[in-house]
Design an enzyme around this catalytic site. Structure first.
Site, PDB file in Angstrom:
ATOM      1  N   TRP A 120      38.785  -0.968  34.010  1.00  0.00           N
ATOM      2  CA  TRP A 120      37.781  -1.024  35.085  1.00  0.00           C
ATOM      3  C   TRP A 120      37.964   0.122  36.077  1.00  0.00           C
ATOM      4  O   TRP A 120      37.096   0.360  36.906  1.00  0.00           O
ATOM      5  CB  TRP A 120      37.887  -2.355  35.843  1.00  0.00           C
ATOM      6  CG  TRP A 120      37.388  -3.549  35.091  1.00  0.00           C
ATOM      7  CD1 TRP A 120      36.913  -3.588  33.800  1.00  0.00           C
ATOM      8  CD2 TRP A 120      37.291  -4.899  35.589  1.00  0.00           C
ATOM      9  NE1 TRP A 120      36.543  -4.860  33.474  1.00  0.00           N
ATOM     10  CE2 TRP A 120      36.761  -5.694  34.556  1.00  0.00           C
ATOM     11  CE3 TRP A 120      37.617  -5.506  36.798  1.00  0.00           C
ATOM     12  CZ2 TRP A 120      36.540  -7.063  34.700  1.00  0.00           C
ATOM     13  CZ3 TRP A 120      37.404  -6.870  36.942  1.00  0.00           C
ATOM     14  CH2 TRP A 120      36.864  -7.639  35.907  1.00  0.00           C
ATOM     15  N   LYS A 121      39.101   0.792  36.055  1.00  0.00           N
ATOM     16  CA  LYS A 121      39.421   1.848  37.028  1.00  0.00           C
ATOM     17  C   LYS A 121      39.241   1.298  38.451  1.00  0.00           C
ATOM     18  O   LYS A 121      39.559   0.138  38.699  1.00  0.00           O
ATOM     19  CB  LYS A 121      38.558   3.088  36.784  1.00  0.00           C
ATOM     20  CG  LYS A 121      38.549   3.518  35.315  1.00  0.00           C
ATOM     21  CD  LYS A 121      37.945   4.858  35.105  1.00  0.00           C
ATOM     22  CE  LYS A 121      37.838   5.145  33.616  1.00  0.00           C
ATOM     23  NZ  LYS A 121      37.492   6.498  33.303  1.00  0.00           N
ATOM     24  N   HIS A 170      47.437   7.343  32.187  1.00  0.00           N
ATOM     25  CA  HIS A 170      46.003   7.650  32.047  1.00  0.00           C
ATOM     26  C   HIS A 170      45.744   9.067  32.567  1.00  0.00           C
ATOM     27  O   HIS A 170      46.345   9.498  33.546  1.00  0.00           O
ATOM     28  CB  HIS A 170      45.170   6.623  32.830  1.00  0.00           C
ATOM     29  CG  HIS A 170      43.717   6.712  32.491  1.00  0.00           C
ATOM     30  ND1 HIS A 170      42.880   7.660  33.054  1.00  0.00           N
ATOM     31  CD2 HIS A 170      42.957   6.012  31.609  1.00  0.00           C
ATOM     32  CE1 HIS A 170      41.667   7.512  32.540  1.00  0.00           C
ATOM     33  NE2 HIS A 170      41.695   6.524  31.661  1.00  0.00           N
ATOM     34  N   GLU A 227      43.154   9.738  24.107  1.00  0.00           N
ATOM     35  CA  GLU A 227      41.930   9.925  24.879  1.00  0.00           C
ATOM     36  C   GLU A 227      41.732  11.413  25.164  1.00  0.00           C
ATOM     37  O   GLU A 227      42.314  11.940  26.127  1.00  0.00           O
ATOM     38  CB  GLU A 227      42.030   9.189  26.215  1.00  0.00           C
ATOM     39  CG  GLU A 227      42.278   7.704  26.080  1.00  0.00           C
ATOM     40  CD  GLU A 227      41.803   6.965  27.310  1.00  0.00           C
ATOM     41  OE1 GLU A 227      40.855   6.187  27.183  1.00  0.00           O
ATOM     42  OE2 GLU A 227      42.357   7.184  28.393  1.00  0.00           O
ATOM     43  N   GLY A 234      34.397   9.631  30.139  1.00  0.00           N
ATOM     44  CA  GLY A 234      33.360   9.519  31.166  1.00  0.00           C
ATOM     45  C   GLY A 234      32.319  10.621  31.091  1.00  0.00           C
ATOM     46  O   GLY A 234      31.518  10.789  32.008  1.00  0.00           O
ATOM     47  N   GLY A 287      36.219   2.716  29.243  1.00  0.00           N
ATOM     48  CA  GLY A 287      35.978   2.747  30.684  1.00  0.00           C
ATOM     49  C   GLY A 287      34.573   2.259  31.006  1.00  0.00           C
ATOM     50  O   GLY A 287      34.325   1.059  31.118  1.00  0.00           O
ATOM     51  N   GLY A 288      33.641   3.195  31.103  1.00  0.00           N
ATOM     52  CA  GLY A 288      32.268   2.901  31.548  1.00  0.00           C
ATOM     53  C   GLY A 288      31.643   1.685  30.867  1.00  0.00           C
ATOM     54  O   GLY A 288      31.097   0.800  31.544  1.00  0.00           O
TER      55      GLY A 288
HETATM   56  C1  PEP Z   1      38.984   5.568  30.063  1.00  0.00           C
HETATM   57  O1  PEP Z   1      38.866   5.308  31.231  1.00  0.00           O
HETATM   58  O2  PEP Z   1      40.102   5.473  29.552  1.00  0.00           O
HETATM   59  C2  PEP Z   1      37.794   5.959  29.288  1.00  0.00           C
HETATM   60  C3  PEP Z   1      37.939   6.229  28.026  1.00  0.00           C
HETATM   61  O3  PEP Z   1      36.600   6.011  29.975  1.00  0.00           O
HETATM   62  P1  PEP Z   1      35.133   6.134  29.299  1.00  0.00           P
HETATM   63  O4  PEP Z   1      35.036   5.078  28.249  1.00  0.00           O
HETATM   64  O5  PEP Z   1      34.186   5.910  30.433  1.00  0.00           O
HETATM   65  O6  PEP Z   1      35.022   7.509  28.714  1.00  0.00           O
END
Ligand code: PEP
Length: 254
Positions: free
Chosen positions: A10-11, A97, A169, A175, A236-237
């Protein structure tokens, strides 16, 4: 088969009320997880207690913190130790992260400290790695990620990898709406798997889940998760919408 994991990050999003109703929607969906499937939801520190209470009786669903300190205790204003998390009933934590590496200048060495604190306190760690765009453009992504893993996983003792999950990642995909192609994801996951096998031996290395993160959404989740070395995703999103995250959970390999 290895564990297959849909992890939400959720950040620093959602008010307490919004967080509560998102989690309620997810819980109320009453999804069934297969034996090897897990869901992890990483929420802001302040929401850990509320979120843990809401998933308490649901098999295979866990709440995670988004970070922990590299230190035991002491004069580290604003930090939260792995021991505090563990004593508060939290069993999962994200370490490394890319947003923390970027905005908080966390180095591979400092992350080794966080990882060791978390594992010593019996937390399961989602350890993030991944290259920036400039590194991808020069084709050095394998070397870059290998150094991240070597410098942070170097102090693990035998058996500690049981509580380790890796999230690959690529920073250029987080994002941004840009996703690595399934081939790019599989290539890097296979490379990470090989690195883990070298470090921990094949039996142990083959059991460590490797999640893909970077603009995972319902439209691409099944294809990415379908790759042989991709064991789910860190999202994330798309984890901020119950409908999207539920569809991502349903895209895990059974
Ligand atoms: C993340 O926050 O680890 C991420 C992968 O974000 P998103 O899915 O928004 O790219």
């Amino acid at each position: 088969m290895r564990k297959q994991i849909a992890a939400a990050n959720w950040k620093m999003n959602l008010s307490p009320e919004e967080g509560k109703s998102l989690l309620a929607e997810i819980v109320d969906a009453n999804f069934k997880l297969e034996k090897k499937q897990e869901v992890i939801i990483a929420v802001p520190f302040l929401y850990l207690s509320m979120a843990s209470g809401m998933v308490e009786n649901i098999n295979g669903v866990h709440i995670a913190a988004q970070d922990c300190s590299a230190y035991d205790n002491g004069a580290y204003t604003g930090q939260v130790s792995a021991e505090m998390l563990s004593q508060s009933g939290i069993s999962y934590v994200i370490v490394g992260h890319s947003e923390r590496r970027q905005y908080n200048h966390e180095t591979n060495k400092e992350l080794a400290g966080k990882l060791n604190q978390a594992l010593a306190n019996h937390l399961t760690v989602i350890f993030c790695c991944g290259e920036p765009l400039s590194v991808r453009e020069e084709g050095s992504q394998e070397m870059y990620v290998k150094i991240q893993l070597d410098e942070s996983l170097c102090m693990l003792s035998p058996g500690q990898h049981d509580n380790l999950i890796i999230a690959y990642e690529p920073i250029w995909a987080i994002g941004t709406g840009k996703t690595a192609s399934t081939q790019q994801a599989q290539e890097m996951h296979a490379f990470i798997r090989h690195t883990l096998n070298e470090k921990f031996g094949e039996d142990a290395g083959n059991e460590i889940p490797i999640l893909y993160g970077g603009s995972v959404k319902p439209a691409n989740a099944a294809e990415i998760f379908g790759q042989p070395d991709v064991d789910g995703g860190l999202v994330g999103g798309a984890s901020l919408e119950a409908k999207d995250f539920l569809e991502i959970i349903r895209s895990l390999k059974a």
